[in-house]
Scaffold this active site. Structure first.
Site, PDB file in Angstrom:
ATOM      1  N   ASN A  10       0.826  -1.205   0.000  1.00 23.42           N
ATOM      2  CA  ASN A  10       0.000   0.000   0.000  1.00 23.42           C
ATOM      3  C   ASN A  10       0.866   1.262   0.000  1.00 23.42           C
ATOM      4  O   ASN A  10       1.395   1.670   1.029  1.00 23.42           O
ATOM      5  CB  ASN A  10      -0.901  -0.047   1.246  1.00 23.42           C
ATOM      6  CG  ASN A  10      -1.910   1.078   1.282  1.00 23.42           C
ATOM      7  OD1 ASN A  10      -1.738   2.096   0.618  1.00 23.42           O
ATOM      8  ND2 ASN A  10      -2.952   0.899   2.069  1.00 23.42           N
ATOM      9  N   LYS A  13      -0.021   4.187   2.385  1.00 30.98           N
ATOM     10  CA  LYS A  13       0.524   4.089   3.741  1.00 30.98           C
ATOM     11  C   LYS A  13       1.943   4.655   3.750  1.00 30.98           C
ATOM     12  O   LYS A  13       2.320   5.392   4.648  1.00 30.98           O
ATOM     13  CB  LYS A  13       0.602   2.624   4.189  1.00 30.98           C
ATOM     14  CG  LYS A  13      -0.673   2.051   4.731  1.00 30.98           C
ATOM     15  CD  LYS A  13      -0.365   0.699   5.368  1.00 30.98           C
ATOM     16  CE  LYS A  13      -1.622  -0.005   5.819  1.00 30.98           C
ATOM     17  NZ  LYS A  13      -1.341  -1.316   6.403  1.00 30.98           N
ATOM     18  N   GLU A  37      -0.261 -12.651   4.704  1.00 31.91           N
ATOM     19  CA  GLU A  37      -0.623 -12.423   6.105  1.00 31.91           C
ATOM     20  C   GLU A  37      -1.190 -13.689   6.693  1.00 31.91           C
ATOM     21  O   GLU A  37      -2.015 -14.338   6.058  1.00 31.91           O
ATOM     22  CB  GLU A  37      -1.692 -11.328   6.207  1.00 31.91           C
ATOM     23  CG  GLU A  37      -1.115  -9.951   6.138  1.00 31.91           C
ATOM     24  CD  GLU A  37      -2.159  -8.871   6.432  1.00 31.91           C
ATOM     25  OE1 GLU A  37      -3.161  -9.146   7.101  1.00 31.91           O
ATOM     26  OE2 GLU A  37      -1.935  -7.750   5.966  1.00 31.91           O
ATOM     27  N   ASP A  66       0.406  -3.185  10.586  1.00 31.00           N
ATOM     28  CA  ASP A  66      -0.881  -3.866  10.508  1.00 31.00           C
ATOM     29  C   ASP A  66      -1.907  -3.024  11.253  1.00 31.00           C
ATOM     30  O   ASP A  66      -1.652  -2.568  12.363  1.00 31.00           O
ATOM     31  CB  ASP A  66      -0.816  -5.287  11.083  1.00 31.00           C
ATOM     32  CG  ASP A  66      -1.920  -6.113  10.470  1.00 31.00           C
ATOM     33  OD1 ASP A  66      -1.864  -6.342   9.250  1.00 31.00           O
ATOM     34  OD2 ASP A  66      -2.870  -6.489  11.182  1.00 31.00           O
ATOM     35  N   TYR A 143     -10.854   3.313   4.582  1.00 30.18           N
ATOM     36  CA  TYR A 143     -11.997   3.809   5.351  1.00 30.18           C
ATOM     37  C   TYR A 143     -11.922   5.319   5.621  1.00 30.18           C
ATOM     38  O   TYR A 143     -12.742   5.850   6.371  1.00 30.18           O
ATOM     39  CB  TYR A 143     -12.089   3.053   6.683  1.00 30.18           C
ATOM     40  CG  TYR A 143     -12.308   1.551   6.529  1.00 30.18           C
ATOM     41  CD1 TYR A 143     -13.538   1.053   6.107  1.00 30.18           C
ATOM     42  CD2 TYR A 143     -11.298   0.632   6.806  1.00 30.18           C
ATOM     43  CE1 TYR A 143     -13.747  -0.316   5.962  1.00 30.18           C
ATOM     44  CE2 TYR A 143     -11.498  -0.740   6.676  1.00 30.18           C
ATOM     45  CZ  TYR A 143     -12.718  -1.207   6.254  1.00 30.18           C
ATOM     46  OH  TYR A 143     -12.933  -2.563   6.120  1.00 30.18           O
ATOM     47  N   ASP A 144     -10.966   6.010   5.012  1.00 32.83           N
ATOM     48  CA  ASP A 144     -10.833   7.465   5.233  1.00 32.83           C
ATOM     49  C   ASP A 144     -12.157   8.228   5.052  1.00 32.83           C
ATOM     50  O   ASP A 144     -12.444   9.146   5.833  1.00 32.83           O
ATOM     51  CB  ASP A 144      -9.801   8.077   4.268  1.00 32.83           C
ATOM     52  CG  ASP A 144      -8.358   7.891   4.729  1.00 32.83           C
ATOM     53  OD1 ASP A 144      -8.139   7.411   5.851  1.00 32.83           O
ATOM     54  OD2 ASP A 144      -7.452   8.232   3.948  1.00 32.83           O
ATOM     55  N   LYS A 163      -4.926  14.857   8.359  1.00 33.04           N
ATOM     56  CA  LYS A 163      -5.207  13.510   8.898  1.00 33.04           C
ATOM     57  C   LYS A 163      -4.072  13.062   9.824  1.00 33.04           C
ATOM     58  O   LYS A 163      -4.316  12.451  10.872  1.00 33.04           O
ATOM     59  CB  LYS A 163      -5.343  12.526   7.729  1.00 33.04           C
ATOM     60  CG  LYS A 163      -5.362  11.069   8.143  1.00 33.04           C
ATOM     61  CD  LYS A 163      -5.389  10.135   6.955  1.00 33.04           C
ATOM     62  CE  LYS A 163      -5.284   8.681   7.405  1.00 33.04           C
ATOM     63  NZ  LYS A 163      -5.241   7.738   6.273  1.00 33.04           N
ATOM     64  N   ARG A 169      -1.732   5.947  12.782  1.00 29.86           N
ATOM     65  CA  ARG A 169      -0.403   5.727  12.177  1.00 29.86           C
ATOM     66  C   ARG A 169       0.607   6.697  12.771  1.00 29.86           C
ATOM     67  O   ARG A 169       1.727   6.329  13.092  1.00 29.86           O
ATOM     68  CB  ARG A 169      -0.546   5.938  10.659  1.00 29.86           C
ATOM     69  CG  ARG A 169       0.693   5.642   9.830  1.00 29.86           C
ATOM     70  CD  ARG A 169       0.326   5.396   8.386  1.00 29.86           C
ATOM     71  NE  ARG A 169      -0.533   4.239   8.274  1.00 29.86           N
ATOM     72  CZ  ARG A 169      -1.843   4.303   8.032  1.00 29.86           C
ATOM     73  NH1 ARG A 169      -2.445   5.454   7.804  1.00 29.86           N
ATOM     74  NH2 ARG A 169      -2.564   3.206   7.982  1.00 29.86           N
TER      75      ARG A 169
END
Ligand code: IMP
Length: 183
Positions: A10, A13, A37, A66, A143-144, A163, A169
């Site tokens: 991702n 991220k 995973e 995670d 889900y932002d 954010k 995070r």
């Protein structure tokens, strides 16, 4: 100090991780790799195994992340299954599950796992908030568009760069940096 590799599929991220760690004077590079995973109800266990797999693949000190979104009125669902649930029912599906629910409180957890072949360390961050009534505009990822952190009426998507002032995070990475800079 050596650069750390952030391993993930991702890239969204990574952009956040890079921005946050730059404020902590920790240099990070991206390895876009797909990590298998393990299935588990425990984010810790998933993060730990992911870090070991990532280290085996990149061969240098590495961090992985995670996360999970935990919705109180759904008993913590989707939690460790957040990624699968996002891919399947998505944000619209979550809103449907909460139709008529007066309690929309939820939280995100982020676990940052570091491994260098010897030392394995887990750092955690959490942000409390609630699920919005609708999927908001403004971009973001995952889900932002439906998560509103405490302290504002805007979703992560609407907050854009701000954010990071609230995110799980950021909190996990600040804890990680404190530990790492004393390693
Ligand atoms: P994983 O750690 O990649 O398995 O992430 C779990 C799920 O949580 C993914 O589907 C992401 O979309 C979601 N997620 C994690 N962090 C965030 C975030 O900061 N914003 C929106 N969704 C997130």
């Amino acid at each position: 100090m050596e650069t750390i590799t952030f391993a993930s599929t991702n890239q969204n991220k990574f952009f956040e991780v890079q921005l946050i760690l730059s404020t902590q004077n920790v240099s990070v590079e991206f390895a876009k790799i797909s990590l298998v995973e393990i299935q588990s109800d425990s984010l810790e266990e998933i993060a730990r195994e992911k870090a070991k797999t990532a280290f085996a693949e990149v061969g240098r000190q590495v961090i992985v992340e995670d996360d999970g979104l935990f919705i109180d009125s759904l008993g913590g669902f989707p939690g460790p299954y957040s990624s699968f649930v996002f891919r399947t029912i998505g944000n619209d599906g979550i809103l449907k599950l909460l139709t008529g629910s007066a309690n929309r409180s939820a939280y995100f957890r982020s676990l940052i796992a570091f491994y260098n072949g010897i030392t394995l360390s887990i750092s955690e961050g959490r942000v409390d908030g609630r699920i919005s009534e609708r999927v908001t505009e403004g971009g973001g990822w995952g889900y932002d568009p439906i998560f509103v952190p405490d302290g504002t009426d805007l979703t992560f998507a609407e907050l854009k760069k701000s954010k990071n002032e609230y995110s799980h995070r950021r909190r996990a990475l600040e804890n990680f940096a404190k530990w790492y800079l004393n390693l």
